[in-house]
Motif scaffolding. Structure first.
Motif, mmCIF file in Angstrom:
data_model
loop_
_atom_site.group_PDB
_atom_site.id
_atom_site.type_symbol
_atom_site.label_atom_id
_atom_site.label_comp_id
_atom_site.label_asym_id
_atom_site.label_seq_id
_atom_site.Cartn_x
_atom_site.Cartn_y
_atom_site.Cartn_z
ATOM 1 N N ARG A 1 -12.245 1.025 12.791
ATOM 2 C CA ARG A 1 -10.775 0.388 12.871
ATOM 3 C C ARG A 1 -10.436 0.744 11.869
ATOM 4 O O ARG A 1 -10.781 0.639 10.501
ATOM 5 N N VAL A 2 -9.434 2.160 11.583
ATOM 6 C CA VAL A 2 -8.882 2.447 10.431
ATOM 7 C C VAL A 2 -6.798 2.515 10.180
ATOM 8 O O VAL A 2 -6.904 2.162 11.606
ATOM 9 N N LEU A 3 -6.500 1.845 9.585
ATOM 10 C CA LEU A 3 -5.116 1.540 9.821
ATOM 11 C C LEU A 3 -4.480 2.751 8.255
ATOM 12 O O LEU A 3 -5.186 2.573 7.419
ATOM 13 N N LEU A 4 -3.999 3.934 9.397
ATOM 14 C CA LEU A 4 -3.446 4.426 8.333
ATOM 15 C C LEU A 4 -2.757 4.179 8.287
ATOM 16 O O LEU A 4 -1.217 4.465 8.668
ATOM 17 N N PHE A 5 -1.772 3.421 6.729
ATOM 18 C CA PHE A 5 -0.785 3.075 6.106
ATOM 19 C C PHE A 5 0.596 4.047 5.355
ATOM 20 O O PHE A 5 -0.299 4.323 4.080
ATOM 21 N N VAL B 1 2.849 -1.139 0.875
ATOM 22 C CA VAL B 1 1.979 -1.959 -0.180
ATOM 23 C C VAL B 1 1.282 -3.399 0.279
ATOM 24 O O VAL B 1 -0.144 -3.358 0.336
ATOM 25 N N VAL B 2 1.564 -3.791 0.801
ATOM 26 C CA VAL B 2 1.520 -5.223 1.849
ATOM 27 C C VAL B 2 0.659 -4.611 3.289
ATOM 28 O O VAL B 2 1.860 -4.427 4.077
ATOM 29 N N THR B 3 -0.401 -5.149 3.314
ATOM 30 C CA THR B 3 -0.994 -4.685 5.209
ATOM 31 C C THR B 3 -0.465 -5.924 5.392
ATOM 32 O O THR B 3 -0.494 -6.606 5.225
ATOM 33 N N HIS C 1 -4.587 5.341 2.586
ATOM 34 C CA HIS C 1 -3.096 5.589 2.836
ATOM 35 C C HIS C 1 -2.394 6.598 2.488
ATOM 36 O O HIS C 1 -3.240 7.887 3.137
ATOM 37 N N GLN C 2 -1.645 7.228 4.111
ATOM 38 C CA GLN C 2 -0.922 8.199 4.690
ATOM 39 C C GLN C 2 -0.376 8.937 2.768
ATOM 40 O O GLN C 2 -0.233 8.432 1.833
ATOM 41 N N VAL C 3 -1.031 10.375 3.065
ATOM 42 C CA VAL C 3 -0.374 11.119 1.849
ATOM 43 C C VAL C 3 0.888 11.437 2.022
ATOM 44 O O VAL C 3 1.111 11.598 2.968
ATOM 45 N N ALA D 1 -2.331 14.578 10.971
ATOM 46 C CA ALA D 1 -4.142 15.975 10.496
ATOM 47 C C ALA D 1 -4.831 15.634 8.934
ATOM 48 O O ALA D 1 -6.656 15.477 9.448
ATOM 49 N N THR D 2 -4.625 15.498 8.662
ATOM 50 C CA THR D 2 -5.070 14.283 7.083
ATOM 51 C C THR D 2 -6.149 13.819 7.277
ATOM 52 O O THR D 2 -7.972 13.776 7.281
ATOM 53 N N VAL D 3 -6.075 12.683 8.138
ATOM 54 C CA VAL D 3 -7.412 12.072 8.644
ATOM 55 C C VAL D 3 -7.969 12.124 9.799
ATOM 56 O O VAL D 3 -9.176 11.698 9.852
ATOM 57 N N PHE D 4 -7.472 13.255 10.903
ATOM 58 C CA PHE D 4 -8.461 13.699 11.613
ATOM 59 C C PHE D 4 -9.627 14.578 10.734
ATOM 60 O O PHE D 4 -10.267 14.361 11.590
#
Length: 210
Positions: free
Chosen positions: A52-56, A59-61, A72-74, A83-86
């Motif tokens: 399970r991945v939170l693409l966030f 700061v506070v999850t 963390h999102q680029v 695209a980066t996470v894929f």
């Protein structure tokens, strides 16, 4: 053997769901966003994801993401962030957003069975975008360059998959919450959710003030 990715941003007033204001205050809009995330997390809690991945973005999850891998999102537009996470994950992967709190485990169940011959899953949204995107062999190049947040985003993304020769299985169309009318519709579809309860509370408060 499916990786589940949830893309979300920190629910800071004035930073999330700003199209709900008006009629909601920025604080109320942020509250609805937080409930949308929590309802989504509850809906997917029992799905047999191997990761399970939170693409966030923030700061506070969110509460409930303990045990999730936080990525963390680029920088860049949404297509680049997706695209980066894929490009970084391996094996069957399904990505969903935080804007469809009515989603159910049943909606996503096919992506956790991954039938033979299916290369991708696609969940269209009613606004022309998409709420879910899955690939058996994740490829960022099939997302990168797709114009996001447009009425034809979903069509273009689906065409990308098909043009690459992928066999795409469709998931049900869901309403994406952008406006307060969307929020009312979703609350009616899924009255059991915390999102729906908050919508009702805000509507009742507005009637009292009126």
């Amino acid at each position: 053997m499916t990786t589940l990715i949830l893309i979300a941003k920190e629910t800071i007033p004035g930073k999330v769901k700003t199209r709900l204001h008006p009629p909601l205050s920025l604080e109320q809009a942020a509250t609805l966003a937080a409930h949308a995330i929590s309802d989504t997390l509850a809906a997917v809690a029992d799905l047999p994801a191997t990761r399970r991945v939170l693409l966030f973005d923030g700061v506070v999850t969110p509460a409930g993401t303990e045990g999730w891998d936080v990525v963390h999102q680029v920088a860049g537009d949404l297509d680049e962030r997706l695209a980066t996470v894929f490009d970084e994950v391996e094996g069957p992967t399904i990505l969903i957003g935080m804007d469809t709190p009515q989603v159910s485990a049943l909606d996503l169940a096919p992506a956790f069975a991954w039938p033979d011959g299916v290369d991708a899953f696609f969940g269209p949204a009613n606004d022309g975008g998409f709420w879910a995107l899955g690939m058996a062999n994740p490829r960022g190049d099939l997302i990168r360059g797709v114009p996001m947040s447009r009425h034809d985003t979903g069509r273009i993304q689906l065409e990308r998959l098909l043009d690459a020769g992928l066999n795409v299985s469709m998931l049900p169309e869901l309403t994406d919450v952008d406006t307060f009318d969307d929020a009312l519709e979703v609350a009616e579809i899924a009255p059991h959710t915390a999102f729906a309860a908050a919508v009702t509370t805000f509507c009742d408060a507005a009637l009292v003030r009126a």
